[in-house]
Write a protein that holds these residues in place. Structure first.
Motif, PDB file in Angstrom:
ATOM      1  N   ILE A   8     -34.965  39.663 -32.045  1.00 38.12           N
ATOM      2  CA  ILE A   8     -34.300  38.359 -31.576  1.00 38.12           C
ATOM      3  C   ILE A   8     -35.522  37.645 -30.981  1.00 38.12           C
ATOM      4  N   GLU A   9     -36.457  38.091 -30.362  1.00 36.75           N
ATOM      5  CA  GLU A   9     -37.640  37.419 -29.780  1.00 36.75           C
ATOM      6  C   GLU A   9     -38.418  36.613 -30.807  1.00 36.75           C
ATOM      7  N   ASN A  10     -38.588  37.390 -32.155  1.00 39.14           N
ATOM      8  CA  ASN A  10     -39.358  36.810 -32.899  1.00 39.14           C
ATOM      9  C   ASN A  10     -38.733  36.171 -34.264  1.00 39.14           C
ATOM     10  N   ARG A  11     -37.300  36.385 -34.336  1.00 44.11           N
ATOM     11  CA  ARG A  11     -36.481  35.804 -35.268  1.00 44.11           C
ATOM     12  C   ARG A  11     -36.983  36.254 -36.565  1.00 44.11           C
ATOM     13  N   THR A  12     -37.241  37.357 -36.627  1.00 44.53           N
ATOM     14  CA  THR A  12     -37.822  38.144 -37.803  1.00 44.53           C
ATOM     15  C   THR A  12     -36.812  38.389 -38.836  1.00 44.53           C
ATOM     16  N   THR A  13     -37.183  39.007 -39.942  1.00 44.79           N
ATOM     17  CA  THR A  13     -36.411  39.542 -40.968  1.00 44.79           C
ATOM     18  C   THR A  13     -36.255  41.008 -40.856  1.00 44.79           C
ATOM     19  N   VAL A  14     -35.382  41.758 -41.214  1.00 41.45           N
ATOM     20  CA  VAL A  14     -35.116  43.398 -41.165  1.00 41.45           C
ATOM     21  C   VAL A  14     -36.439  43.783 -41.829  1.00 41.45           C
ATOM     22  N   ASP A  31     -29.469  50.976 -37.838  1.00 40.41           N
ATOM     23  CA  ASP A  31     -29.659  51.114 -36.021  1.00 40.41           C
ATOM     24  C   ASP A  31     -28.997  49.772 -35.645  1.00 40.41           C
ATOM     25  N   LEU A  32     -29.291  48.410 -36.066  1.00 37.05           N
ATOM     26  CA  LEU A  32     -29.039  47.260 -35.570  1.00 37.05           C
ATOM     27  C   LEU A  32     -27.313  46.796 -35.871  1.00 37.05           C
ATOM     28  N   SER A  33     -27.018  47.308 -36.847  1.00 43.15           N
ATOM     29  CA  SER A  33     -25.629  46.621 -37.280  1.00 43.15           C
ATOM     30  C   SER A  33     -24.449  47.469 -36.540  1.00 43.15           C
ATOM     31  N   VAL A  34     -24.582  48.191 -35.742  1.00 39.96           N
ATOM     32  CA  VAL A  34     -23.538  48.961 -35.086  1.00 39.96           C
ATOM     33  C   VAL A  34     -23.694  48.874 -33.610  1.00 39.96           C
ATOM     34  N   PRO A  35     -22.561  48.206 -32.887  1.00 38.31           N
ATOM     35  CA  PRO A  35     -22.636  48.005 -31.434  1.00 38.31           C
ATOM     36  C   PRO A  35     -22.350  49.120 -30.610  1.00 38.31           C
ATOM     37  N   LEU A  36     -23.567  49.905 -30.283  1.00 38.65           N
ATOM     38  CA  LEU A  36     -23.366  51.085 -29.438  1.00 38.65           C
ATOM     39  C   LEU A  36     -23.453  50.891 -28.077  1.00 38.65           C
ATOM     40  N   TYR A  37     -24.269  50.133 -27.652  1.00 39.47           N
ATOM     41  CA  TYR A  37     -24.757  50.179 -26.181  1.00 39.47           C
ATOM     42  C   TYR A  37     -24.158  48.669 -25.439  1.00 39.47           C
ATOM     43  N   ASP A  38     -25.016  47.795 -25.885  1.00 44.05           N
ATOM     44  CA  ASP A  38     -25.053  46.424 -25.413  1.00 44.05           C
ATOM     45  C   ASP A  38     -24.450  45.530 -26.308  1.00 44.05           C
ATOM     46  N   TYR A  42     -26.159  42.987 -29.145  1.00 46.76           N
ATOM     47  CA  TYR A  42     -25.687  43.355 -30.706  1.00 46.76           C
ATOM     48  C   TYR A  42     -25.163  41.802 -31.282  1.00 46.76           C
ATOM     49  N   LEU A  43     -24.389  41.194 -30.432  1.00 52.69           N
ATOM     50  CA  LEU A  43     -24.157  39.732 -31.042  1.00 52.69           C
ATOM     51  C   LEU A  43     -25.406  38.689 -31.394  1.00 52.69           C
ATOM     52  N   GLN A  44     -26.400  38.960 -30.438  1.00 49.88           N
ATOM     53  CA  GLN A  44     -27.562  38.221 -30.742  1.00 49.88           C
ATOM     54  C   GLN A  44     -28.421  38.679 -32.146  1.00 49.88           C
ATOM     55  N   VAL A  45     -28.344  39.792 -32.227  1.00 47.99           N
ATOM     56  CA  VAL A  45     -28.859  40.556 -33.274  1.00 47.99           C
ATOM     57  C   VAL A  45     -28.252  40.103 -34.651  1.00 47.99           C
ATOM     58  N   LYS A  46     -26.739  40.145 -34.308  1.00 49.90           N
ATOM     59  CA  LYS A  46     -26.077  40.046 -35.565  1.00 49.90           C
ATOM     60  C   LYS A  46     -26.202  38.401 -35.993  1.00 49.90           C
ATOM     61  N   ALA A  47     -26.193  37.650 -35.247  1.00 55.42           N
ATOM     62  CA  ALA A  47     -26.597  36.204 -35.335  1.00 55.42           C
ATOM     63  C   ALA A  47     -27.886  35.947 -36.437  1.00 55.42           C
ATOM     64  N   VAL A  48     -28.941  36.661 -35.866  1.00 61.13           N
ATOM     65  CA  VAL A  48     -30.335  36.533 -36.166  1.00 61.13           C
ATOM     66  C   VAL A  48     -30.200  37.072 -37.923  1.00 61.13           C
ATOM     67  N   MET A  49     -29.563  38.121 -38.008  1.00 56.16           N
ATOM     68  CA  MET A  49     -29.288  38.712 -39.403  1.00 56.16           C
ATOM     69  C   MET A  49     -28.602  37.748 -40.294  1.00 56.16           C
ATOM     70  N   GLU A  50     -27.454  37.374 -39.675  1.00 57.31           N
ATOM     71  CA  GLU A  50     -26.469  36.411 -40.535  1.00 57.31           C
ATOM     72  C   GLU A  50     -27.396  35.304 -40.947  1.00 57.31           C
ATOM     73  N   ALA A  54     -28.224  33.754 -44.763  1.00 58.95           N
ATOM     74  CA  ALA A  54     -28.157  32.725 -45.104  1.00 58.95           C
ATOM     75  C   ALA A  54     -29.145  31.980 -45.992  1.00 58.95           C
ATOM     76  N   GLN A  55     -30.306  32.172 -45.331  1.00 55.33           N
ATOM     77  CA  GLN A  55     -31.621  31.779 -45.908  1.00 55.33           C
ATOM     78  C   GLN A  55     -32.409  32.744 -47.005  1.00 55.33           C
ATOM     79  N   ARG A  56     -31.929  33.926 -47.554  1.00 55.63           N
ATOM     80  CA  ARG A  56     -32.597  34.573 -48.259  1.00 55.63           C
ATOM     81  C   ARG A  56     -32.953  34.141 -49.602  1.00 55.63           C
ATOM     82  N   HIS A  57     -31.829  33.417 -50.180  1.00 53.59           N
ATOM     83  CA  HIS A  57     -31.712  32.845 -51.503  1.00 53.59           C
ATOM     84  C   HIS A  57     -33.034  31.711 -51.438  1.00 53.59           C
TER      85      HIS A  57
END
Length: 71
Positions: A8-14, A31-38, A42-50, A54-57
């Protein structure tokens, strides 16, 4: 949790996060695609991953262009 904060902090890729922590891309994604604790974290991580998904192409096209241009 540390991995999620880094992503999240670095807005980096997986891939970059996996390299930083010395684990595989599959491990990071699993590890990051399952909302286990917080859920808010999780929603912030999901937003970065989405966003990355969207930009990978575009990144792939730039890498191909660089490869064949020799720049």
């Amino acid at each position: 949790m540390e991995l999620a904060h880094y992503l999240i902090e670095n807005r980096t890729t997986v891939r970059a996060a996996a390299k930083k922590f010395g684990v595989s891309k599959s491990t990071v994604h699993k590890d990051l695609s399952v909302p286990l604790y917080d859920r808010p974290l999780y929603l912030q991580v999901k937003a970065v991953m989405e966003e990355n998904k969207a930009q990978r192409h575009i990144r792939g096209g730039l890498a191909t262009r660089k490869k064949y241009k020799g720049a």
